[in-house]
Design a protein around this motif. Structure first.
Motif, mmCIF file in Angstrom:
data_model
loop_
_atom_site.group_PDB
_atom_site.id
_atom_site.type_symbol
_atom_site.label_atom_id
_atom_site.label_comp_id
_atom_site.label_asym_id
_atom_site.label_seq_id
_atom_site.Cartn_x
_atom_site.Cartn_y
_atom_site.Cartn_z
ATOM 1 N N UNK A 249 8.784 -2.270 1.062
ATOM 2 C CA UNK A 249 9.893 -2.634 0.157
ATOM 3 C C UNK A 249 10.927 -3.480 0.893
ATOM 4 N N UNK A 250 11.148 -3.141 2.172
ATOM 5 C CA UNK A 250 12.117 -3.918 2.958
ATOM 6 C C UNK A 250 11.580 -5.328 3.234
ATOM 7 N N UNK A 251 10.288 -5.399 3.541
ATOM 8 C CA UNK A 251 9.692 -6.685 3.938
ATOM 9 C C UNK A 251 9.409 -7.575 2.723
ATOM 10 N N UNK A 252 9.183 -6.955 1.566
ATOM 11 C CA UNK A 252 8.800 -7.734 0.382
ATOM 12 C C UNK A 252 9.520 -7.160 -0.848
ATOM 13 N N UNK A 253 10.867 -7.337 -0.901
ATOM 14 C CA UNK A 253 11.642 -6.693 -1.971
ATOM 15 C C UNK A 253 11.292 -7.191 -3.370
ATOM 16 N N UNK A 254 10.686 -8.356 -3.459
ATOM 17 C CA UNK A 254 10.368 -8.922 -4.778
ATOM 18 C C UNK A 254 9.001 -8.459 -5.301
ATOM 19 N N UNK A 255 8.276 -7.662 -4.517
ATOM 20 C CA UNK A 255 6.919 -7.278 -4.935
ATOM 21 C C UNK A 255 6.912 -5.900 -5.594
ATOM 22 N N UNK A 256 5.933 -5.693 -6.467
ATOM 23 C CA UNK A 256 5.785 -4.375 -7.094
ATOM 24 C C UNK A 256 4.749 -3.586 -6.296
ATOM 25 N N UNK A 257 5.188 -2.417 -5.799
ATOM 26 C CA UNK A 257 4.316 -1.610 -4.930
ATOM 27 C C UNK A 257 4.035 -0.284 -5.607
ATOM 28 N N UNK A 258 2.765 0.044 -5.717
ATOM 29 C CA UNK A 258 2.391 1.287 -6.392
ATOM 30 C C UNK A 258 1.627 2.156 -5.398
ATOM 31 N N UNK A 259 2.166 3.341 -5.105
ATOM 32 C CA UNK A 259 1.461 4.275 -4.208
ATOM 33 C C UNK A 259 0.315 4.885 -5.007
ATOM 34 N N UNK A 260 -0.907 4.765 -4.512
ATOM 35 C CA UNK A 260 -2.062 5.299 -5.250
ATOM 36 C C UNK A 260 -1.945 6.815 -5.344
ATOM 37 N N UNK A 261 -2.291 7.375 -6.506
ATOM 38 C CA UNK A 261 -2.110 8.816 -6.693
ATOM 39 C C UNK A 261 -3.238 9.651 -6.090
#
Ligand code: 13P
Ligand code: SF4
Length: 318
Positions: A249-261
């Motif tokens: 999130x710090x390195x790529x604040x514009x990206x959507x990151x989803x932690x796999x469940x």
């Protein structure tokens, strides 16, 4: 709950900074640590990067915010420095899967084999190995051996299988696994992909083969972070311990990151060993210089050889 050993109202971030200077200490943290720990660390990295930083530091004290085998590596390369681990119980299911006696018997049955051990093992197991690797350089390390050299790969069977696939060579695998990387649900991953058709799946090679086959990029935590940071794409499903999302999130604040469940309704995509460390325990470790990591000299010297072999190679630097 408040720890009575810590003065009420103390600004832990400021107190840790002051103690680092006072103790001539460096704080090294793995990506799987909680966000606050990553934020007070002098260096955050994967197992290879952390080993290199530990080998390079001039500081007298190393606070290792990670698990026991990582702090042991720091001590093996720095016998004269003080190495502290905020919680001495921070272990690893991979290291636990390899009792020294059973491993030695396994090797004794295969005297013609060379032994490649993943860094996620105890100092005693390292001492029985020919070379150490991490998830950053496992393929390259295995490729150093002539194709006809029989190899044992320990202790992670999933990383071992992945390396076999990448190198096209056969190896005898020790039957260990990471309890965190084995919890991901293929069914839930497929559902996520349907909801996010543009998402890219990135995965750590400690995941099982039926999960890895869905991944567009497979690599160490640093490799996953760099991939997300530099990719022109926008949405990523991340199959590794959820702590890495803090740096992503710090390195790529514009990206959507989803932690796999994970399979169950649990937080088991967080490593219960890594998460034993807290900011409070890190402060206490710096203040009291305990708990210290010790490695008996004979084990240390024997473990240093295969570790130095890896560190001397300019491989897998992410
Ligand atoms: P890396 O640090 O090599 O990415 O491995 C992840 C891991 O599971 C560490 O315990
Ligand atoms: Fe060990 Fe897995 Fe935790 Fe890493 S994430 S420390 S391999 S149990």
């Amino acid at each position: 709950m408040h720890d009575d050993r810590i003065p009420a109202g103390l600004d832990l971030f400021a107190a840790i900074e002051a103690l680092k200077a006072e103790r001539n200490a460096v704080v090294l943290a793995h990506y799987y640590q909680e966000g606050d720990i990553q934020d007070v660390a002098d260096f955050v990295g994967d197992s290879l990067g952390l080993s290199r930083k530990a080998a390079e530091t001039d500081c007298e004290v190393i606070v290792f915010a990670g698990v026991h085998f990582m702090a042991e590596v720091a001590k093996i390369v720095n016998p004269d420095k003080t190495v502290v681990l905020p919680d001495l119980n921070a272990g690893c299911s991979l290291a636990d899967s390899t009792p020294t006696g059973a491993f030695k018997a396994f090797l004794d049955e295969r005297p013609d084999h060379k032994v490649v051990s993943y860094i996620n093992c105890t100092a005693e197991v390292k001492a029985l190995s020919d070379v150490i690797c991490t998830s950053s350089n496992a393929v390259d390390v295995v490729n150093l051996f002539p194709p006809d050299q029989p190899l044992i790969f320990a202790p992670d069977r999933n990383l071992g299988r992945y390396v076999m696939e990448q190198t096209g060579r056969d190896m005898v695998l020790w039957n260990g696994s990471c309890q965190v990387h084995e919890v991901f649900s293929e069914k839930k991953l497929m559902q996520l992909r349907m909801r996010h058709p543009d998402a890219v799946v990135v995965a750590h090679p400690e995941c099982e083969p039926h999960i890895l086959r869905h991944a567009e990029h497979i690599g160490s935590t640093t490799s996953l972070l760099n991939y997300v940071r530099t990719s022109p794409l926008k949405t990523f499903i991340v199959l590794t311990e959820a702590g890495i999302l803090h740096q992503m999130k710090k390195a790529a604040p514009d990206k959507e990151l989803i932690a796999a469940p994970p399979e169950g309704n649990c937080a088991c995509n967080e490593c219960p060993h890594m998460r034993l460390n807290t900011l409070e325990k890190l402060y206490l470790a710096l203040r009291d210089l305990t708990p210290v990591i010790e490695v008996p000299d004979a084990v240390r010297e024997a473990a240093l050889r295969p570790l130095t072999r890896m560190l001397a190679l300019d491989l897998g630097a992410a």
